[in-house]
Design a protein around this motif. Sequence first.
Motif, PDB file in Angstrom:
ATOM      1  N   SER A  35       1.869  -4.937   9.122  1.00 52.47           N
ATOM      2  CA  SER A  35       0.511  -4.474   8.864  1.00 52.47           C
ATOM      3  C   SER A  35      -0.497  -5.584   9.153  1.00 52.47           C
ATOM      4  N   VAL A  36      -0.162  -6.810   8.714  1.00 54.66           N
ATOM      5  CA  VAL A  36      -1.055  -7.954   8.963  1.00 54.66           C
ATOM      6  C   VAL A  36      -1.120  -8.232  10.462  1.00 54.66           C
ATOM      7  N   ARG A  37       0.066  -8.187  11.126  1.00 58.09           N
ATOM      8  CA  ARG A  37       0.080  -8.423  12.574  1.00 58.09           C
ATOM      9  C   ARG A  37      -0.728  -7.343  13.315  1.00 58.09           C
ATOM     10  N   ASN A  38      -0.527  -6.078  12.912  1.00 53.67           N
ATOM     11  CA  ASN A  38      -1.298  -4.989  13.535  1.00 53.67           C
ATOM     12  C   ASN A  38      -2.799  -5.178  13.326  1.00 53.67           C
ATOM     13  N   ARG A  39      -3.156  -5.541  12.119  1.00 58.10           N
ATOM     14  CA  ARG A  39      -4.573  -5.779  11.812  1.00 58.10           C
ATOM     15  C   ARG A  39      -5.103  -6.941  12.643  1.00 58.10           C
ATOM     16  N   GLU A  40      -4.298  -8.017  12.736  1.00 59.10           N
ATOM     17  CA  GLU A  40      -4.710  -9.175  13.525  1.00 59.10           C
ATOM     18  C   GLU A  40      -4.873  -8.776  15.002  1.00 59.10           C
ATOM     19  N   GLN A  41      -3.904  -7.954  15.483  1.00 61.88           N
ATOM     20  CA  GLN A  41      -3.980  -7.507  16.885  1.00 61.88           C
ATOM     21  C   GLN A  41      -5.208  -6.637  17.105  1.00 61.88           C
ATOM     22  N   SER A  42      -5.491  -5.726  16.169  1.00 62.01           N
ATOM     23  CA  SER A  42      -6.671  -4.864  16.333  1.00 62.01           C
ATOM     24  C   SER A  42      -7.957  -5.685  16.266  1.00 62.01           C
ATOM     25  N   ILE A  43      -7.973  -6.720  15.403  1.00 65.72           N
ATOM     26  CA  ILE A  43      -9.156  -7.601  15.335  1.00 65.72           C
ATOM     27  C   ILE A  43      -9.305  -8.355  16.652  1.00 65.72           C
ATOM     28  N   ASN A  44      -8.187  -8.886  17.189  1.00 67.81           N
ATOM     29  CA  ASN A  44      -8.233  -9.600  18.478  1.00 67.81           C
ATOM     30  C   ASN A  44      -8.685  -8.667  19.606  1.00 67.81           C
TER      31      ASN A  44
END
Length: 164
Positions: free
Chosen positions: A36-45
Amino acid sequence: MDLITPEIGLFFWQTIVFLVLLFLMAKFAWKPILNSVRNREQSINDALASAENARKEMQNLKSDNEQLMKEARAERDAILKEARELKEKVITDASEEAKVKADKIVADAKRSIELEKQSAMAELKNQVAELSVEIAEKIVRKELSDKNEQHQMIEKMIGDAKLN
């Protein structure tokens, strides 16, 4: 028993509960939380990259717009310059044409006046000649009305002829 000093049994059970909780968290919750954190980080990037691309595109559009505005201004200035030159040429041509026409009208008027003057002079000469002939005729008739005067005039003419 002191409230501030923990007992070893309590410490042991708390450590076991902590380790079990840590194991359960690592087994079931840690991967989904990290995903979830990685997905959120990817969506932010991705959002940041998209925003950067949009900013670059806006900057490109702005520079393209400025270039188009410069070209439009240059074209407008060229059209206005051409219009001014055309206006000046038309005015100059019209002025020259008007001057040529005016000169032609003046020349035609002078020719017409000269012809009228010559015609009037010729007519005046004809009238003067007619009047002179009429006057001479009347004078000659008067002078030659009697025979004596006719003889005197003939003798005078003969005398004038001999002198010449």
